[in-house]
Design a protein around this motif. Sequence first.
Motif, PDB file in Angstrom:
ATOM      1  N   MET A 147       1.061  -1.308   0.130  1.00 32.16           N
ATOM      2  CA  MET A 147      -0.453  -0.056  -0.241  1.00 32.16           C
ATOM      3  C   MET A 147       0.562   0.882  -0.368  1.00 32.16           C
ATOM      4  O   MET A 147       0.799   1.935  -1.131  1.00 32.16           O
ATOM      5  N   ASN A 148       1.914   1.581   0.692  1.00 29.54           N
ATOM      6  CA  ASN A 148       2.414   2.428   1.037  1.00 29.54           C
ATOM      7  C   ASN A 148       3.533   2.090   2.153  1.00 29.54           C
ATOM      8  O   ASN A 148       3.195   0.706   2.236  1.00 29.54           O
ATOM      9  N   GLN A 151      -6.438   1.514  14.586  1.00 29.29           N
ATOM     10  CA  GLN A 151      -7.719   1.829  14.910  1.00 29.29           C
ATOM     11  C   GLN A 151      -8.551   1.284  15.788  1.00 29.29           C
ATOM     12  O   GLN A 151      -9.076   2.707  16.105  1.00 29.29           O
ATOM     13  N   SER A 195      -7.846   3.436  18.862  1.00 30.90           N
ATOM     14  CA  SER A 195      -7.581   5.405  18.128  1.00 30.90           C
ATOM     15  C   SER A 195      -9.181   5.654  18.603  1.00 30.90           C
ATOM     16  O   SER A 195      -9.471   6.162  19.217  1.00 30.90           O
ATOM     17  N   MET A 196      -9.658   4.423  18.354  1.00 27.72           N
ATOM     18  CA  MET A 196     -11.511   4.327  18.592  1.00 27.72           C
ATOM     19  C   MET A 196     -12.464   4.114  19.414  1.00 27.72           C
ATOM     20  O   MET A 196     -12.907   5.414  20.271  1.00 27.72           O
ATOM     21  N   MET A 204      -3.650  10.166  21.128  1.00 27.84           N
ATOM     22  CA  MET A 204      -4.087   8.886  21.020  1.00 27.84           C
ATOM     23  C   MET A 204      -4.051   7.549  19.885  1.00 27.84           C
ATOM     24  O   MET A 204      -3.857   6.722  19.818  1.00 27.84           O
ATOM     25  N   ASN A 205      -3.718   8.530  18.239  1.00 27.28           N
ATOM     26  CA  ASN A 205      -2.705   7.831  17.462  1.00 27.28           C
ATOM     27  C   ASN A 205      -1.980   7.329  18.086  1.00 27.28           C
ATOM     28  O   ASN A 205      -0.827   6.295  16.877  1.00 27.28           O
ATOM     29  N   GLN A 231     -16.304 -13.833  11.140  1.00 24.99           N
ATOM     30  CA  GLN A 231     -16.845 -13.119   9.930  1.00 24.99           C
ATOM     31  C   GLN A 231     -16.160 -11.640   9.719  1.00 24.99           C
ATOM     32  O   GLN A 231     -15.584 -11.181   8.766  1.00 24.99           O
ATOM     33  N   LEU A 285      -9.128  -6.646  12.793  1.00 27.94           N
ATOM     34  CA  LEU A 285      -8.428  -5.782  11.334  1.00 27.94           C
ATOM     35  C   LEU A 285      -9.669  -4.468  11.391  1.00 27.94           C
ATOM     36  O   LEU A 285     -10.696  -4.753  12.084  1.00 27.94           O
ATOM     37  N   GLN A 286      -7.650  -3.465  11.480  1.00 31.37           N
ATOM     38  CA  GLN A 286      -9.231  -2.154  11.185  1.00 31.37           C
ATOM     39  C   GLN A 286      -9.875  -1.468  12.827  1.00 31.37           C
ATOM     40  O   GLN A 286      -8.850  -1.264  13.820  1.00 31.37           O
ATOM     41  N   HIS A 287     -11.352  -1.320  12.754  1.00 28.69           N
ATOM     42  CA  HIS A 287     -11.818  -0.915  13.945  1.00 28.69           C
ATOM     43  C   HIS A 287     -11.675  -2.412  14.801  1.00 28.69           C
ATOM     44  O   HIS A 287     -12.520  -1.680  15.463  1.00 28.69           O
TER      45      HIS A 287
END
Lengths: 198, 413
Positions: free
Chosen positions: A1-2, A60, A63-64, A91-92, A129, A138-140
């Motif tokens: 991705m980067n 994520q 931080s959320m 938070m980040n 799922q 993953l993610q949040h």
Amino acid sequence: MNGHHGAVAMFAAALSFFPPCAAPAAEEVPQRAQACTVCHGPGGNSTDPAVPSLAGQPAQFISMQLFLFRQGDRKDPQMSPIAANLSNADMNELAAYFTRQRPASPSHQSARENAAAGRRLAEQYHCVQCHGPALLGLQHIPRLAGQQFAYLRTQLRGFKAKIRADFDGNMTSVAELLSERDIEILADYLSGLTPARD
Amino acid sequence: MFSAPFRPLVSLSAALACALIASAAQAQAPAAPAAPPSWQQGRNAEQEKSTLHPFAIEVTGKSAKELPLDKLKVPEGFKVEVWAEGLPGARSMALGSKGTVFVGTRQLKDVYAVVDRGGKREVKTILKGLESPNGVVFSRGTLYVAERHRITRYDGIENRLDNPPEAKVVVDGLDPQNQPGHFWKFLALGPDGKLYYNVGAPGNIVMPAYFQAAISRVDPRTGIVENYALGVRNSVGFDWHPQTKQLWFTNHGRDWLGDESPNDTLHVATRKGLHFGYPFCHQGDTLDPEFGKHRSCSEFAPPALKLGAHIAPIGMRFYTGKMFPAEYQNNIFIAMRGSWNRTIKQGYNVTRVSFDSDGKPKMEPFLTGFLVDEKADPPMWGRPNDVMVMRDGSLLVSDDQNGIIYRVSYGTK
């Protein structure tokens, strides 16, 4: 991705070659994160069944949750006042630190009969799922594998009672279907899983 | 933001049938299973195991230096740069008469104001604790804000950014059912001086109530509300053609009918009262497998353009600035915030819609590079949400995934 994401992916891939262990994080602990480790354990590996592990949780997600505590949607006597004083950048920073930490092997021993029953429930209620086949998040969406037993049970009970903040309604609607027995089995099963990528 | 478990509206016949059997079944029946969250509603049995899911925004925002900005691409002669950062959840934008850019949010509770101080942008959070304040409009010194349940006004706002006035209610009670699904509202000021807003469908594919799946308008002087366009599943972007003054709007099609079906759409409402098909007919030519069984698509107004399945068009504006080349005049820019309900993702760009000599629209990507891996989860690092033409003719693009506003300009170094 980067570059940044690539590095995270490589680090995650590298992790999979090592068996998880409770070795302290080699990395220098940012000052702000030191306060967290008092309760959440060194490197975010909690030893208190009621306190969640943060090590290796998706950034994520961390931080959320801090954001939800600050906003007052999620409430906790310890976390609410702490989050109230954190900026988005704080938070980040905390999320970036704890997501890099290696999760320890679970201290919880699942009941033998719950291995199959827990997996069945995790599939029946579609935990796999969103949280992924190995329940690593993953993610949040948080990692459940190897998370503390009492913490998991409290969260599921909270979702079922509709008193736990739920960003998108998914957990509230699924937890409504769970019996108290299901919650016991799921929490027992999940907290005994080794939090490692296949 | 924290949607209550979804409760679909049932059809009349189903309701009657339920009522008839309810009394008999009540005694022994176990608790009714909880309905799925609204984004899952409408899945078939096979899709229950689908791992497709909507993506959550970074509620704490991302700083621009963490983002792969070098991936962004614009056509030759254009330039894209970060205009402002530190606006988590930034969505709809409105421009004040003194140059303040007002920005609404959906998953947060804040409205921001961005003030340009000689090339440096200062971001202020001017309103807090609102209910999904997605829609913002500025007119004659007043900021209007559309929340999930009401539209309010803040008079003289640009003189009081650090001390905003109390909200005055234009209309309240817009969410009598505390509806799940698409409750956030876009807001725009029509050429008739009325405020136009959407009330989306209360789920993926359900029978809406009379005020739902509609674009409605309210006269801010009287507070009187009327439906303007019907059968619109969810439109969160509209604008009026600079010459015809007709309402154009984007619309999100239903989910869980496959990677290629149905298309999200661009529409024009040539007059008040047209029905655009939901929940019976999608994209002008595809009957819904459940609700369309006994209907015909010929009943409904067809789209002006199919935009791609699940691509999630949000903000749209006609380009009326002087900066871009002449052929961009009266083109439409659309921010595509999706897709998630496809195995192979597409979109995540700003699309340009131009018109040929017969007035037939065609589209092409304009600002791209947010989508990096169409098979990955997540597939993108940013999500365009709204577009706005500035007075100098440049185009602002909000990105709610990261809380960033970009600026696209032409002919500048």
